[in-house]
Write an enzyme that holds these catalytic residues in place. Structure first.
Site, PDB file in Angstrom:
ATOM      1  N   HIS A   1       1.132   3.956   2.090  1.00  0.00           N
ATOM      2  CA  HIS A   1       1.569   4.705   3.262  1.00  0.00           C
ATOM      3  C   HIS A   1       3.062   4.996   3.117  1.00  0.00           C
ATOM      4  O   HIS A   1       3.835   4.122   2.719  1.00  0.00           O
ATOM      5  CB  HIS A   1       1.313   3.908   4.538  1.00  0.00           C
TER       6      HIS A   1
ATOM      7  N   HIS B   1       6.959  -4.394  11.867  1.00  0.00           N
ATOM      8  CA  HIS B   1       6.194  -3.145  11.981  1.00  0.00           C
ATOM      9  C   HIS B   1       5.676  -3.021  13.416  1.00  0.00           C
ATOM     10  O   HIS B   1       4.480  -2.830  13.661  1.00  0.00           O
ATOM     11  CB  HIS B   1       5.039  -3.159  10.971  1.00  0.00           C
TER      12      HIS B   1
ATOM     13  N   ASP C   1       0.189  -3.826   6.094  1.00  0.00           N
ATOM     14  CA  ASP C   1      -0.501  -3.218   7.238  1.00  0.00           C
ATOM     15  C   ASP C   1      -1.977  -3.592   7.206  1.00  0.00           C
ATOM     16  O   ASP C   1      -2.657  -3.378   6.192  1.00  0.00           O
ATOM     17  CB  ASP C   1      -0.356  -1.695   7.209  1.00  0.00           C
TER      18      ASP C   1
ATOM     19  N   HIS D   1      -7.125  -2.305   6.054  1.00  0.00           N
ATOM     20  CA  HIS D   1      -6.295  -1.204   6.560  1.00  0.00           C
ATOM     21  C   HIS D   1      -6.983   0.134   6.311  1.00  0.00           C
ATOM     22  O   HIS D   1      -6.342   1.139   6.056  1.00  0.00           O
ATOM     23  CB  HIS D   1      -4.917  -1.241   5.904  1.00  0.00           C
TER      24      HIS D   1
ATOM     25  N   HIS E   1       0.860  -1.187   0.000  1.00  0.00           N
ATOM     26  CA  HIS E   1       0.000   0.000   0.000  1.00  0.00           C
ATOM     27  C   HIS E   1       0.892   1.230   0.000  1.00  0.00           C
ATOM     28  O   HIS E   1       2.128   1.114   0.096  1.00  0.00           O
ATOM     29  CB  HIS E   1      -0.959  -0.005   1.191  1.00  0.00           C
TER      30      HIS E   1
ATOM     31  N   ASP F   1       5.628   5.201   4.999  1.00  0.00           N
ATOM     32  CA  ASP F   1       6.669   4.391   5.634  1.00  0.00           C
ATOM     33  C   ASP F   1       6.898   3.065   4.916  1.00  0.00           C
ATOM     34  O   ASP F   1       7.818   2.325   5.264  1.00  0.00           O
ATOM     35  CB  ASP F   1       6.364   4.162   7.116  1.00  0.00           C
ATOM     36  N   HIS F   2       6.103   2.784   3.896  1.00  0.00           N
ATOM     37  CA  HIS F   2       6.287   1.574   3.093  1.00  0.00           C
ATOM     38  C   HIS F   2       6.871   1.869   1.710  1.00  0.00           C
ATOM     39  O   HIS F   2       7.228   0.925   1.000  1.00  0.00           O
ATOM     40  CB  HIS F   2       4.961   0.831   2.937  1.00  0.00           C
TER      41      HIS F   2
END
Length: 289
Positions: A64, A247, A182, A159, A62, A66-67
């Site tokens: 986000h 995570h 996530d 998510h 996805h 931080d990914h």
């Protein structure tokens, strides 16, 4: 053949020198799949002995930040080194929807750098080979290695409010690895993970910290992440033999804090093998942690 799972990043958006951004490397001999590319993924791959030119594909769960913050670094580094390795564009596998636009705009901030390098060194601009798929509600094949030995399937996970978030199931000749991305604990991941040898799952100590976060923004954040007690119940119910936690919310600082994650899983009833993730931890599929 030997399949290994390397945690290239076990952290969250808050910087932590010991924990890079989210990422999992699955390697089957010379086939290397990177799932997500959070902060410092390129450097963690270098520590693991795998260069960007060696990646068969990047699978994105996805969008986000931080990914995906290190996707640009992977693409640019692979491009800069292409005169040495001739591996071409990085294949990126991701749910359709917003991912194509994300990738198309990925290198806009580096336009001048690209212009200068093309003028003096590189043979052309960097490229990404996009492989987009409609987000499936049931597991669906989304990638297969050219030799046919390694297959990746995906399914939609829970998510929300993030759109088009998926988990991946990677099958190699040695076994099956599932990476949750996530998500809160959900039936979709449970169905995807049945029969898997190793499940790499995000983990949030939501039950243990419920009183501490009540009425704060963290209560909302925790609502769309995987509670460790509920995760333990799910893992035991579907018979996961080896659960690898990543995570980690909150990041454990001591062995005692790491042990609390396992205690939560046991409270949920899980009796299988547990690895509380640290960056660059390696698990062999079908073998010891």
């Amino acid at each position: 053949m030997t399949t290994t799972v390397t945690l290239t990043g076990t952290g969250v958006p808050h910087p932590d020198a010991a924990r890079a951004g989210a990422g999992v490397l699955i390697s089957c001999d010379d086939i290397h799949l990177q799932v997500d590319a959070g902060r410092s993924t390129t450097m963690r791959l270098a520590q693991a002995g795998v260069g960007p030119h060696e990646l068969a594909a990047l699978l994105i769960t996805h969008l986000h930040s931080d990914h995906v913050t290190d996707v640009a670094d992977l693409v640019l580094t692979r491009w800069v080194q292409d005169h040495l390795h001739r591996t071409g564009p990085l294949p990126v596998v991701a749910p359709d929807g917003r991912a194509p636009a994300f990738v198309a705009n990925l290198l806009d901030a580096f336009a001048y750098d690209v212009e200068v390098r093309v003028r003096h060194v590189q043979e052309g601009p960097p490229e990404v080979a996009g492989h987009w798929f409609a987000t499936p509600d049931v597991p669906k094949e989304v990638w297969r290695s050219s030799c046919g030995r390694v297959v990746a399937e995906a399914v939609r996970v829970r998510h929300e409010p993030v759109e088009d978030a998926v988990a991946y199931r990677v099958t190699t000749p040695d076994g099956v690895v599932v990476v949750s991305g996530d998500t809160r604990v959900c039936d979709e991941v449970a169905d995807l993970a049945r029969g898997a040898d190793v499940v790499v799952h995000e983990a949030c100590r939501a039950s243990a910290l419920a009183d501490a976060v009540r009425g704060t923004r963290f209560e909302t954040i925790f609502s769309y992440h995987a509670d460790t007690v509920a995760l333990g119940e799910m893992a035991q119910r579907i018979g996961i033999p080896h659960l690898v936690l990543t995570h980690l919310i909150p990041a454990p600082r001591t062995p005692e804090q790491e042990a609390e994650y396992e205690e939560d899983l046991r409270r949920g009833g899980y009796r299988g093998r547990v690895t509380v993730g640290r960056d660059l931890a390696v698990v062999t599929v079908g073998g010891p942690a």
